[in-house]
Write a protein that holds these residues in place. Structure first.
Motif, PDB file in Angstrom:
ATOM      1  N   THR A   1       0.944  -1.321   0.369  1.00  0.00           N
ATOM      2  CA  THR A   1       0.167   0.137   0.169  1.00  0.00           C
ATOM      3  C   THR A   1       1.188   1.222  -0.482  1.00  0.00           C
ATOM      4  O   THR A   1       0.709   2.416  -0.110  1.00  0.00           O
ATOM      5  CB  THR A   1      -1.238  -0.113   1.506  1.00  0.00           C
ATOM      6  N   GLY A   2       2.144   1.660  -0.252  1.00  0.00           N
ATOM      7  CA  GLY A   2       3.084   2.365   0.501  1.00  0.00           C
ATOM      8  C   GLY A   2       3.375   2.736  -0.977  1.00  0.00           C
ATOM      9  O   GLY A   2       2.798   2.206  -2.303  1.00  0.00           O
ATOM     10  N   ASN A   3       4.216   4.100  -0.920  1.00  0.00           N
ATOM     11  CA  ASN A   3       4.447   4.987  -2.336  1.00  0.00           C
ATOM     12  C   ASN A   3       5.335   4.175  -2.826  1.00  0.00           C
ATOM     13  O   ASN A   3       4.805   4.458  -4.003  1.00  0.00           O
ATOM     14  CB  ASN A   3       5.692   6.014  -1.217  1.00  0.00           C
ATOM     15  N   LEU A   4       5.794   3.139  -2.763  1.00  0.00           N
ATOM     16  CA  LEU A   4       7.228   2.980  -3.317  1.00  0.00           C
ATOM     17  C   LEU A   4       6.226   1.748  -4.174  1.00  0.00           C
ATOM     18  O   LEU A   4       6.552   1.474  -5.539  1.00  0.00           O
ATOM     19  CB  LEU A   4       8.229   2.285  -2.870  1.00  0.00           C
TER      20      LEU A   4
ATOM     21  N   ARG B   1       3.319   3.579  -7.108  1.00  0.00           N
ATOM     22  CA  ARG B   1       3.790   4.565  -7.687  1.00  0.00           C
ATOM     23  C   ARG B   1       4.700   4.093  -9.059  1.00  0.00           C
ATOM     24  O   ARG B   1       5.011   4.412  -9.949  1.00  0.00           O
ATOM     25  CB  ARG B   1       4.939   5.885  -7.400  1.00  0.00           C
TER      26      ARG B   1
ATOM     27  N   ARG C   1      -1.390  -2.552   5.282  1.00  0.00           N
ATOM     28  CA  ARG C   1      -2.796  -2.287   6.851  1.00  0.00           C
ATOM     29  C   ARG C   1      -3.807  -1.458   6.754  1.00  0.00           C
ATOM     30  O   ARG C   1      -5.186  -1.422   7.692  1.00  0.00           O
ATOM     31  CB  ARG C   1      -1.615  -1.587   7.924  1.00  0.00           C
ATOM     32  N   ARG C   2      -3.373  -0.788   5.676  1.00  0.00           N
ATOM     33  CA  ARG C   2      -4.687   0.336   5.776  1.00  0.00           C
ATOM     34  C   ARG C   2      -5.631   0.363   4.990  1.00  0.00           C
ATOM     35  O   ARG C   2      -6.942   0.282   5.412  1.00  0.00           O
ATOM     36  CB  ARG C   2      -3.644   2.185   4.950  1.00  0.00           C
TER      37      ARG C   2
ATOM     38  N   ASP D   1      -0.149  -7.194  10.740  1.00  0.00           N
ATOM     39  CA  ASP D   1       0.780  -6.206  10.951  1.00  0.00           C
ATOM     40  C   ASP D   1       2.364  -6.751  10.786  1.00  0.00           C
ATOM     41  O   ASP D   1       1.606  -7.955  11.834  1.00  0.00           O
ATOM     42  CB  ASP D   1       0.009  -5.841  12.222  1.00  0.00           C
ATOM     43  N   LEU D   2       3.528  -6.243  10.406  1.00  0.00           N
ATOM     44  CA  LEU D   2       4.706  -7.087  10.476  1.00  0.00           C
ATOM     45  C   LEU D   2       5.235  -7.212  12.340  1.00  0.00           C
ATOM     46  O   LEU D   2       5.949  -8.055  12.786  1.00  0.00           O
ATOM     47  CB  LEU D   2       5.809  -6.242  10.085  1.00  0.00           C
TER      48      LEU D   2
ATOM     49  N   THR E   1       8.778  -2.553   1.970  1.00  0.00           N
ATOM     50  CA  THR E   1       8.114  -1.792   3.350  1.00  0.00           C
ATOM     51  C   THR E   1       9.495  -0.885   4.354  1.00  0.00           C
ATOM     52  O   THR E   1      10.797  -1.034   3.196  1.00  0.00           O
ATOM     53  CB  THR E   1       8.058  -2.474   4.542  1.00  0.00           C
TER      54      THR E   1
ATOM     55  N   LYS F   1      17.128  -0.455  -0.567  1.00  0.00           N
ATOM     56  CA  LYS F   1      17.610   0.001  -0.077  1.00  0.00           C
ATOM     57  C   LYS F   1      16.552   0.839   0.832  1.00  0.00           C
ATOM     58  O   LYS F   1      15.813   1.359   0.510  1.00  0.00           O
ATOM     59  CB  LYS F   1      18.982   1.182  -1.036  1.00  0.00           C
TER      60      LYS F   1
ATOM     61  N   ARG G   1       7.129  10.549   4.446  1.00  0.00           N
ATOM     62  CA  ARG G   1       7.958   9.870   4.783  1.00  0.00           C
ATOM     63  C   ARG G   1       8.819  10.417   6.566  1.00  0.00           C
ATOM     64  O   ARG G   1      10.490   9.627   6.112  1.00  0.00           O
ATOM     65  CB  ARG G   1       9.070   9.552   3.551  1.00  0.00           C
TER      66      ARG G   1
HETATM   67  N1  LIG Z   1       9.071   5.674  -2.335  1.00  0.00           N
HETATM   68  C1  LIG Z   1       9.729   5.393  -2.904  1.00  0.00           C
HETATM   69  O1  LIG Z   1      10.147   6.454  -3.859  1.00  0.00           O
HETATM   70  C2  LIG Z   1      11.332   4.478  -3.053  1.00  0.00           C
HETATM   71  C3  LIG Z   1      12.139   4.707  -3.942  1.00  0.00           C
HETATM   72  C4  LIG Z   1      13.518   3.703  -3.568  1.00  0.00           C
HETATM   73  C5  LIG Z   1      13.177   2.891  -2.459  1.00  0.00           C
HETATM   74  N2  LIG Z   1      12.430   2.670  -1.802  1.00  0.00           N
HETATM   75  C6  LIG Z   1      12.624   2.256  -0.405  1.00  0.00           C
HETATM   76  O2  LIG Z   1      11.656   0.987  -0.609  1.00  0.00           O
HETATM   77  C7  LIG Z   1      10.771   0.614   0.106  1.00  0.00           C
HETATM   78  C8  LIG Z   1       9.614   1.295   0.955  1.00  0.00           C
HETATM   79  O3  LIG Z   1       8.841   2.731   0.785  1.00  0.00           O
HETATM   80  P1  LIG Z   1       7.779   3.601   0.685  1.00  0.00           P
HETATM   81  O4  LIG Z   1       8.850   4.863   0.535  1.00  0.00           O
HETATM   82  O5  LIG Z   1       6.952   3.013  -0.008  1.00  0.00           O
HETATM   83  O6  LIG Z   1       6.959   3.627   1.935  1.00  0.00           O
HETATM   84  P2  LIG Z   1       6.218   3.803   2.224  1.00  0.00           P
HETATM   85  O7  LIG Z   1       5.195   5.351   1.755  1.00  0.00           O
HETATM   86  O8  LIG Z   1       5.868   4.589   4.127  1.00  0.00           O
HETATM   87  O9  LIG Z   1       4.755   2.596   2.646  1.00  0.00           O
HETATM   88  C9  LIG Z   1       5.516   1.802   3.309  1.00  0.00           C
HETATM   89  C10 LIG Z   1       4.162   0.309   3.550  1.00  0.00           C
HETATM   90  O10 LIG Z   1       5.303  -0.776   4.751  1.00  0.00           O
HETATM   91  C11 LIG Z   1       3.906  -0.829   4.967  1.00  0.00           C
HETATM   92  N3  LIG Z   1       3.784  -0.942   6.822  1.00  0.00           N
HETATM   93  C12 LIG Z   1       4.648   0.389   7.869  1.00  0.00           C
HETATM   94  N4  LIG Z   1       4.335  -0.275   8.863  1.00  0.00           N
HETATM   95  C13 LIG Z   1       4.250  -1.747   8.747  1.00  0.00           C
HETATM   96  C14 LIG Z   1       4.072  -2.301   9.717  1.00  0.00           C
HETATM   97  N5  LIG Z   1       3.868  -2.427  10.808  1.00  0.00           N
HETATM   98  N6  LIG Z   1       3.076  -3.817   9.448  1.00  0.00           N
HETATM   99  C15 LIG Z   1       3.343  -4.235   7.789  1.00  0.00           C
HETATM  100  N7  LIG Z   1       2.809  -2.754   6.734  1.00  0.00           N
HETATM  101  C16 LIG Z   1       3.471  -2.049   7.373  1.00  0.00           C
HETATM  102  C17 LIG Z   1       2.592   0.135   5.184  1.00  0.00           C
HETATM  103  O11 LIG Z   1       1.298  -0.353   5.284  1.00  0.00           O
HETATM  104  P3  LIG Z   1       0.256   1.070   5.486  1.00  0.00           P
HETATM  105  O12 LIG Z   1       0.620   1.806   4.291  1.00  0.00           O
HETATM  106  O13 LIG Z   1      -0.512  -0.212   4.805  1.00  0.00           O
HETATM  107  O14 LIG Z   1       0.336   1.348   7.025  1.00  0.00           O
HETATM  108  C18 LIG Z   1       3.106   0.834   3.622  1.00  0.00           C
HETATM  109  O15 LIG Z   1       2.719  -0.523   2.824  1.00  0.00           O
HETATM  110  C19 LIG Z   1      11.822   1.690   1.984  1.00  0.00           C
HETATM  111  O16 LIG Z   1      13.204   0.761   2.011  1.00  0.00           O
HETATM  112  C20 LIG Z   1      12.554   2.758   0.553  1.00  0.00           C
HETATM  113  O17 LIG Z   1      14.235   3.316   1.072  1.00  0.00           O
HETATM  114  C21 LIG Z   1      10.989   3.868  -2.303  1.00  0.00           C
END
Ligand SMILES: NC(=O)c1ccc[n+]([C@@H]2O[C@H](COP(=O)([O-])OP(=O)(O)OC[C@H]3O[C@@H](n4cnc5c(N)ncnc54)[C@H](OP(=O)(O)O)[C@@H]3O)[C@@H](O)[C@H]2O)c1
Length: 449
Positions: free
Chosen positions: A10-13, A16, A38-39, A70-71, A96, A126, A201
């Motif tokens: 459900t996260g940003n990466l 998108r 989770r959401r 939930d993890l 995640t 990473k 973030r």
């Molecule tokens: N965003 C980018 O453009 C990007 C680019 C390169 C690398 N990354 C890497 O990709 C990874 C994820 O980044 P993101 O930006 O996607 O982060 P994010 O938007 O904060 O997403 C986090 C994800 O983890 C889930 N989560 C959080 N706490 C949890 C828990 N306790 N139990 C189960 N699930 C849980 C969230 O679920 P809910 O939201 O449903 O609670 C969500 O799906 C990171 O390692 C980041 O460094 C991101």
């Protein structure tokens, strides 16, 4: 049938980048997807959410099963996932928060029980750990479940066409390879600039900061690809190419051990003005910007500064490498490799101005992927997913590179803790790469008080 299990679906990466790439694949490949988050409460609401993110109807929707969990309770989550997994190979993808990787691995361990390790694969995003020690511990936990060659560390910069092209550009254009040395190069600029701030973030960013988020991985990838001596390029033979990339990766890791880090007076760190409010931490000193030179103690590069920089909330989004040559003209001749937003290579040379005797002016010889090939290169995540599912490791950083990159980053951060560098809280949306690399710092008028 293969099953892909995504943590953080459900996260940003995931939403998108990974989701559009998965949708493209679902048109040509057979697999099912288990999406964890989770959401959303149930499958129907998750599928509705995904449907509105996709530009057109996709077979992917039918193959998605959402699991809410939930993890913090990895065992419980494993019990929910287990009935959804077939007998075929399992591909786990950790998209995640890195602080949850250990819990995710506990869950995976439970799911892996009784399965043949040759059917288990994992990809993770990473940053890989918080420092060298943490990375080694993470790697050990991964190796308890997965064979070494089934672990895929993802750095999406290596999936970008222009970054891969850097290898070909050097290996197959002898004159460019020859020009890239201290004999011809005055200085190098490597920048990763973003218009966006940390957005949602904040918690992750407070733990991490720009040096661990960008320097330790993307920036060191670009730096070493530009600076490394490239072995002769492989033919189209997959085995030979795997050997080539392995050798290249080892060479790049070795290069990292030859880096001279900057003195603290050569470093500037910064934080954009609204950051503290955004992360609700009124006295945070977490850096969202860095600028400093690196030097390489090698015959080829001795004395050439590689200025590296990254910042959030700058005036524009731009990732690039710019090589400035010793020149008799100002501005100097340059080779510019643009990575994003546009994938492009520019060579800036001097030519005579029309009707002006021998007066000269700079012009740009230019190549764009979209112009030359009438098609844009595939998105980095399409390449990453494709290679992961085909077990092709050539574009994934290997663990010796990651370990060396952490060793360097740990040393840098330790030095900066002992001798804190200049720190600027900068106004948002004003800093451009041109200003920064010309002034070699954020100008005082852009810093608050
Ligand atoms: N965003 C980018 O453009 C990007 C680019 C390169 C690398 N990354 C890497 O990709 C990874 C994820 O980044 P993101 O930006 O996607 O982060 P994010 O938007 O904060 O997403 C986090 C994800 O983890 C889930 N989560 C959080 N706490 C949890 C828990 N306790 N139990 C189960 N699930 C849980 C969230 O679920 P809910 O939201 O449903 O609670 C969500 O799906 C990171 O390692 C980041 O460094 C991101």
């Amino acid at each position: 049938m293969r099953t892909l299990v995504f943590f953080g679906a459900t996260g940003n990466l995931f939403t998108r980048k990974i989701l559009p790439a998965l949708a493209t694949f679902s048109e040509e490949q057979e697999f099912t997807v288990v999406a964890l988050g989770r959401r959303f409460k149930d499958n129907a609401s998750y599928r509705a959410f995904v449907a509105q993110l996709l530009p057109r109807p996709s077979p992917l929707l039918e193959r998605l099963t959402y699991v809410q969990g939930d993890l913090e309770n990895p065992g419980e989550l494993a019990l929910k996932i287990s009935p959804l997994l077939g007998d075929g190979p399992l591909y786990f993808y950790l998209a995640t928060l890195p602080s949850l990787y250990r819990d995710a691995l506990h869950c995976i361990e439970a799911l892996a029980q009784g399965r043949n390790p040759k059917d288990l694969f994992v990809a993770l995003e990473k940053p890989f750990g918080r420092d060298e020690r943490d990375f080694l511990a993470l790697e050990e936990s991964l190796r308890n479940v997965f064979p070494e060659e089934h672990i895929f560390y993802v750095d999406h910069y290596l999936g970008k066409g222009t970054v891969q092209n850097l290898v070909v550009l050097k290996a197959e254009n002898f004159f460019i390879e020859r020009l890239l040395s201290r004999e011809f190069v005055q200085e190098v600029h490597i920048g990763v600039f973003e218009e966006e701030g940390v957005g949602e973030r904040g918690v992750f960013y407070e733990e991490t900061g720009a040096i661990k988020d960008i320097f330790q991985n993307h920036l060191l990838q670009l730096f070493t690809l530009l600076a490394v001596d490239i072995p002769p390029l492989c033919a189209e033979d997959q085995k030979e190419c795997a050997r080539f990339f392995f050798q290249l990766s080892r060479e790049r890791a070795r290069l990292l051990s030859q880096v001279r880090l900057p003195e603290s007076h050569e470093v500037q760190l910064g934080q954009y003005a609204g950051y503290r409010e955004e992360v609700r931490h009124p006295s945070s000193l977490r850096e969202t910007f860095f600028f400093f030179p690196l030097f390489l103690d090698t015959e080829r590069w001795r004395g050439v500064p590689f200025y590296v920089a990254s910042g959030k909330k700058t005036a524009q989004k731009r990732s690039f490498i710019e090589v400035l040559f010793h020149s008799v003209v100002t501005p100097p001749n340059r080779l510019i490799i643009e990575i994003q937003p546009e994938e492009r290579i520019d060579l800036v040379v001097s030519v005579r101005k029309p009707q002006r005797e021998l007066e000269s002016t700079p012009v740009t010889l230019n190549f764009t992927y979209s112009g030359a090939f009438q098609a844009s290169t595939p998105e980095a995540y399409e390449k990453i997913l494709h290679d992961f599912l085909h077990h092709d490791r050539t574009l994934f950083p290997d663990s010796s590179f990651i370990q060396e990159a952490w060793r360097l980053t740990d040393r840098l951060l330790e030095n900066l803790k002992t001798h804190p560098p200049a720190f600027c809280r900068y106004r948002e949306g004003m800093l451009t790469p041109e200003i920064l690399f010309r002034e070699k710092r954020i100008p005082d008028e852009m810093c608050l008080g």
